[in-house]
Design a protein around this motif. Structure first.
Motif, short mmCIF file in Angstrom:
data_model
loop_
_atom_site.label_atom_id
_atom_site.label_comp_id
_atom_site.label_asym_id
_atom_site.label_seq_id
_atom_site.Cartn_x
_atom_site.Cartn_y
_atom_site.Cartn_z
N MET A 1 0.84 -1.17 0.00
CA MET A 1 0.00 0.00 0.00
C MET A 1 0.89 1.24 0.00
O MET A 1 1.84 1.33 0.77
CB MET A 1 -0.90 -0.03 1.23
N LYS A 2 0.59 2.19 -0.87
CA LYS A 2 1.39 3.40 -0.99
C LYS A 2 1.32 4.23 0.29
O LYS A 2 0.31 4.23 0.99
CB LYS A 2 0.88 4.24 -2.16
N LYS A 3 2.41 4.94 0.56
CA LYS A 3 2.47 5.73 1.78
C LYS A 3 1.43 6.84 1.79
O LYS A 3 0.91 7.22 2.84
CB LYS A 3 3.87 6.31 1.95
N ALA A 4 1.08 7.37 0.62
CA ALA A 4 0.08 8.43 0.54
C ALA A 4 -1.30 7.93 0.95
O ALA A 4 -2.17 8.72 1.35
CB ALA A 4 0.02 8.99 -0.88
N LEU A 5 -1.52 6.63 0.88
CA LEU A 5 -2.83 6.05 1.22
C LEU A 5 -2.89 5.57 2.66
O LEU A 5 -3.83 4.88 3.03
CB LEU A 5 -3.15 4.89 0.27
N ARG A 6 -1.88 5.93 3.47
CA ARG A 6 -1.86 5.50 4.86
C ARG A 6 -1.91 6.69 5.80
O ARG A 6 -1.42 7.77 5.47
CB ARG A 6 -0.59 4.70 5.15
N LEU A 7 -2.47 6.47 6.97
CA LEU A 7 -2.36 7.44 8.06
C LEU A 7 -1.05 7.13 8.76
O LEU A 7 -0.82 6.00 9.18
CB LEU A 7 -3.53 7.29 9.03
N THR A 8 -0.18 8.12 8.90
CA THR A 8 1.13 7.86 9.49
C THR A 8 1.38 8.65 10.76
O THR A 8 2.11 8.19 11.63
CB THR A 8 2.24 8.20 8.47
N LYS A 9 0.79 9.81 10.88
CA LYS A 9 1.07 10.67 12.03
C LYS A 9 0.08 10.43 13.17
O LYS A 9 -1.09 10.17 12.94
CB LYS A 9 1.03 12.14 11.59
N ASN A 10 0.58 10.53 14.38
CA ASN A 10 -0.24 10.34 15.56
C ASN A 10 -1.43 11.30 15.58
O ASN A 10 -2.54 10.93 15.96
CB ASN A 10 0.61 10.51 16.82
N LEU A 11 -1.21 12.53 15.14
CA LEU A 11 -2.27 13.54 15.11
C LEU A 11 -3.42 13.11 14.19
O LEU A 11 -4.59 13.36 14.48
CB LEU A 11 -1.70 14.88 14.67
N GLU A 12 -3.09 12.47 13.07
CA GLU A 12 -4.12 11.98 12.15
C GLU A 12 -4.98 10.90 12.81
O GLU A 12 -6.20 10.89 12.68
CB GLU A 12 -3.48 11.44 10.87
N PHE A 13 -4.33 9.99 13.54
CA PHE A 13 -5.06 8.94 14.24
C PHE A 13 -5.98 9.56 15.30
O PHE A 13 -7.15 9.19 15.41
CB PHE A 13 -4.08 7.97 14.92
N ILE A 14 -5.44 10.48 16.08
CA ILE A 14 -6.23 11.12 17.15
C ILE A 14 -7.43 11.85 16.57
O ILE A 14 -8.53 11.78 17.13
CB ILE A 14 -5.33 12.07 17.98
#
Length: 123
Positions: A1-14
């Protein structure tokens, strides 16, 4: 899966946890939130309660592969986070796939009518 299609930062998850919808099953909890990007992104969260790192990484790889295979059927513009419960360790790949697709359908972001349209085009 491409990195652009992933949530990577903690702030995004929160952000997804706090302001998204929550849908749960006995094995997973799915959080979904509309984004303005025009494409959907995935995040997977696995607690240490689930098992050692080998087990946690295996489940993450399986979930990412299921989403990659079904990405065309997921509606665009959503941030999706799957949180894995300890009971998920006992599931095999087919059972995990069934649970994930079931959660996506319950969240009304899985559109299997696209599959029907693709079959008609090929025929």
């Amino acid at each position: 899966m491409k990195k652009a299609l992933r949530l990577t930062k903690n702030l995004e998850f929160i952000n997804v946890y706090k302001s998204g919808r929550r849908i749960s099953s006995p094995f997973f909890v799915m959080y979904i939130k509309k984004n303005d990007l025009g494409y959907s992104r995935l995040g997977v969260s696995v607690s240490k309660k689930v098992g050692k790192s080998v087990v946690r990484n295996k489940i993450k790889r399986q979930i990412k592969e299921i989403i990659r295979k079904n990405y065309d059927f997921i509606n665009s513009g959503w941030d999706i986070v799957f949180s894995v419960k300890p009971a998920a360790v006992q599931l095999n790949y087919a059972q995990i796939e069934k649970e994930i697709i079931s959660l996506l359908k319950r969240g009304r972001i899985y559109n299997d009518k696209k599959a029907f349209n693709l079959v008609n085009i090929v025929l």
